[in-house]
Design an enzyme around this catalytic site. Structure first.
Site, short mmCIF file in Angstrom:
data_model
loop_
_atom_site.label_atom_id
_atom_site.label_comp_id
_atom_site.label_asym_id
_atom_site.label_seq_id
_atom_site.Cartn_x
_atom_site.Cartn_y
_atom_site.Cartn_z
N ASP A 68 18.28 -47.40 6.76
CA ASP A 68 16.90 -47.82 6.57
C ASP A 68 15.98 -47.24 7.65
O ASP A 68 16.15 -47.55 8.83
CB ASP A 68 16.89 -49.36 6.64
CG ASP A 68 15.70 -49.97 5.95
OD1 ASP A 68 14.73 -49.23 5.68
OD2 ASP A 68 15.73 -51.18 5.68
N ASP A 69 15.05 -46.40 7.24
CA ASP A 69 14.07 -45.84 8.18
C ASP A 69 14.70 -44.93 9.24
O ASP A 69 14.22 -44.86 10.37
CB ASP A 69 13.26 -46.94 8.90
CG ASP A 69 12.40 -47.77 7.97
OD1 ASP A 69 12.50 -47.58 6.74
OD2 ASP A 69 11.63 -48.61 8.46
N CYS A 124 10.68 -48.61 1.58
CA CYS A 124 11.99 -49.16 1.18
C CYS A 124 12.17 -49.50 -0.29
O CYS A 124 13.04 -48.94 -0.97
CB CYS A 124 12.28 -50.44 1.97
SG CYS A 124 11.98 -50.33 3.73
N LYS A 174 21.15 -55.19 2.73
CA LYS A 174 19.78 -55.45 2.30
C LYS A 174 19.63 -55.23 0.80
O LYS A 174 19.95 -54.16 0.29
CB LYS A 174 18.86 -54.50 3.09
CG LYS A 174 17.44 -54.35 2.56
CD LYS A 174 16.57 -53.67 3.60
CE LYS A 174 15.33 -53.04 2.99
NZ LYS A 174 14.42 -52.47 4.02
N HIS A 227 16.52 -56.37 -1.45
CA HIS A 227 15.13 -55.89 -1.55
C HIS A 227 14.76 -55.34 -2.93
O HIS A 227 13.95 -54.42 -3.05
CB HIS A 227 14.87 -54.79 -0.48
CG HIS A 227 13.44 -54.78 -0.01
ND1 HIS A 227 12.84 -53.67 0.54
CD2 HIS A 227 12.49 -55.76 -0.01
CE1 HIS A 227 11.59 -53.95 0.85
NE2 HIS A 227 11.36 -55.21 0.53
N HIS A 278 16.06 -50.09 10.83
CA HIS A 278 14.74 -50.70 10.55
C HIS A 278 14.48 -51.75 11.63
O HIS A 278 15.41 -52.40 12.10
CB HIS A 278 14.84 -51.37 9.17
CG HIS A 278 13.55 -51.90 8.61
ND1 HIS A 278 12.89 -52.97 9.15
CD2 HIS A 278 12.83 -51.52 7.53
CE1 HIS A 278 11.80 -53.22 8.43
NE2 HIS A 278 11.75 -52.35 7.43
N ASP A 290 16.73 -44.54 3.15
CA ASP A 290 15.85 -44.88 2.01
C ASP A 290 14.46 -44.25 2.12
O ASP A 290 13.74 -44.17 1.14
CB ASP A 290 15.74 -46.41 1.87
CG ASP A 290 15.01 -47.06 3.03
OD1 ASP A 290 14.97 -46.47 4.14
OD2 ASP A 290 14.46 -48.16 2.84
N ASN A 291 14.10 -43.85 3.32
CA ASN A 291 12.85 -43.13 3.55
C ASN A 291 12.94 -42.51 4.93
O ASN A 291 13.90 -42.78 5.67
CB ASN A 291 11.61 -44.04 3.42
CG ASN A 291 11.70 -45.32 4.22
OD1 ASN A 291 11.87 -46.40 3.67
ND2 ASN A 291 11.62 -45.21 5.53
N LYS A 321 7.46 -42.43 7.61
CA LYS A 321 7.57 -43.43 6.54
C LYS A 321 6.17 -43.81 6.04
O LYS A 321 5.26 -44.00 6.85
CB LYS A 321 8.26 -44.67 7.11
CG LYS A 321 8.27 -45.88 6.20
CD LYS A 321 8.95 -47.06 6.88
CE LYS A 321 8.99 -48.27 5.96
NZ LYS A 321 9.66 -49.42 6.58
#
Ligand code: CA
Length: 470
Positions: free
Chosen positions: A30-31, A70, A126, A128, A222, A280-281, A298
């Site tokens: 994540d991130d 995300c 996660k 989401h 993240h 994810d990004n 992001k």
């Protein structure tokens, strides 16, 4: 007849594990910044285990996600479809009573695809993609779930003070709930990243005889930036405290990947296990990540928001140390897996990714995608005056170029010679620019505006739904 029976038994019994359906582990982080893994050249963060995936598999140097934040990006990955085709164009809010806030039930998920071939499926980390009961992992094709429903979580167990969603009274409260095992809240004592790794490793132990799918969605790195001494101690030389913590968080994920590799090796199923690793990004402006040499972060349609560390490991089919430079997108994961495990399955909705195997093994030398598209519906990054304007932006990637359309300006970059998107060549190539712009408009015709309010509409949502947390 008896003879034939024994022959079949022998034949069946002789089938090696490498000929059978592959296991699949999708490690989503994540991130994470483009430059924050060893295989992309990081010079301060060490990721020896994640690098093994790159060394023994294929590294996508132009691997993209379908959205720069995300939740929509995850909706793209788990459906294999451009999420704007079903109105999933914003980061969702945490609204456990709202069945519309998340991935619609009309969408077929990657886990559903695995269930069509009787895989055992597990979602860890996660989620989401919707906090309402009907939208949770066990209703979306997963046999098991261990993790949390919202867009992030605090990392230390002593901060998980809320028993369940009934105690959540604000968007940020959801970062402090106890974790879920299936539908039950559980006590947990480990640092979050370690707990998620442990669950994945235990799952492999329990299911190594069946084809399995693990969707291992780490929320690291993240924010909030939180790490344990074990990992912080590895980065004595990083002076910046935030960068040091970020590096430690990535290190915890790397240890998890190492544990998974060891366990797969132990059960002799490593070579026929497909392992994806991607973010994810792109790296965020706020978590100390490093997207070098890419522009932006992001939330933006510059390369820094969309191009991510991306590898695929599958030793029985992919040559070690393969580097694939043509643009690919996270939506290709679904199409590739479908071609491998259930090519004849008819789906109601069109997939937008490509099966990459023919391109990876040299049977097809074309680019998998003539065009990749993006539409960003969200708020733009903070301006100098602190405001966050909201308007739609678009981007398109060809094999060599990228077009970026914003409200008041538009850009055209030659990515072959300008990976950092620093020189706008729109005026000298206006004919191509106009042609590609028309392609974006064509693609956009069948896109839907977001069907729910987004994370940045928190106040408005609360006003419209006064009983959100009651
Ligand atoms: Ca993210």
């Amino acid at each position: 007849m008896k003879k034939l029976f024994f022959f079949l038994v022998i034949l069946f019994g002789c089938e090696t594990k490498n000929d059978s359906l592959p296991n699949v582990i999708l490690v989503l982080v994540d991130d994470l910044g483009y430059n924050d893994v060893g295989f992309n050249g990081s010079n301060d963060i060490r990721t020896p285990n994640i690098d093994i995936l790159s060394n023994n598999g294929v590294t996508f140097t132009n691997g993209y996600v379908s959205y720069p934040v995300c939740s929509p990006s995850r909706a793209g990955i788990i459906t294999g479809r451009y999420q704007d085709k079903f109105g999933y164009g914003l980061n969702i809010l945490y609204t456990p009573k709202d069945p519309k806030m998340g991935l619609q039930l009309s969408e077929y998920t990657l886990a559903d695809l695995f269930k069509s071939k009787n895989y055992i499926t597990s979602a860890i980390g996660k989620w989401h993609l919707g906090a309402h009961e009907s939208l949770r992992p066990l209703n979306r094709g997963f046999d098991e779930f261990f993790g949390f429903l919202t867009g992030g979580h605090r990392y230390f167990p002593d901060e998980w003070i809320l028993e369940d969603e009934t105690e959540v009274k604000s968007q940020s409260d959801a970062y402090r709930t106890k974790l879920l095992r299936n539908n039950k809240r559980v006590e947990e004592n480990e640092y979050l990243t370690d707990a998620l790794s442990r669950e994945a490793i235990n799952f492999i132990d329990r299911n190594n005889d069946n084809p399995f799918f693990i969707y291992l969605a780490y929320n690291a790195p993240h924010g909030p930036l939180q790490a344990t001494k074990k990992y912080l101690d590895r980065y004595d030389k990083i002076e910046d405290k935030r960068r040091k913590t970020y590096a430690a968080m990535v290190s915890a994920v790397d240890d998890g990947v190492g544990g998974i590799l060891e366990k797969l090796k132990h059960h002799k199923i490593l070579d026929n296990t497909i392992i994806y690793f991607l973010s994810d990004n792109g790296g965020s402006k706020f978590n100390s990540s490093d997207n070098y040499p890419l522009r932006g972060y992001k939330g933006e349609l510059y390369e820094g928001g969309l191009k991510v560390p991306f590898v695929m490991h599958w030793p029985v089919k992919i040559k070690p140390n393969t580097v694939f430079e043509k643009p690919v997108i996270s939506l290709d994961i679904f199409a590739t897996i479908k071609s491998i495990i259930n090519p004849n399955l008819k789906l109601n909705n069109p997939l937008h990714g490509k099966n990459l195997i023919p391109y990876l093994n040299g049977n097809d030398n074309n680019a998998p995608h003539e065009y990749l598209f993006w539409r960003n519906n969200g708020h733009q990054p903070p301006q100098d005056d602190g405001t966050r304007p909201r308007y739609i932006t678009w981007a398109l990637r060809t094999l060599n170029h990228k077009l970026l359309i914003r409200r008041n300006d538009s850009m055209f970059f030659d990515l072959d010679n300008d990976i950092s998107e620093s020189i706008n060549i729109k005026d000298s190539l206006w004919r191509s620019f106009n042609f590609l712009n028309s392609k974006i408009q064509e693609w956009n015709e069948s896109n839907l505006d977001p069907i729910f309010l987004g994370l940045k509409d928190n106040k408005m949502y609360n006003k419209l739904n006064p009983d959100r947390f009651k």
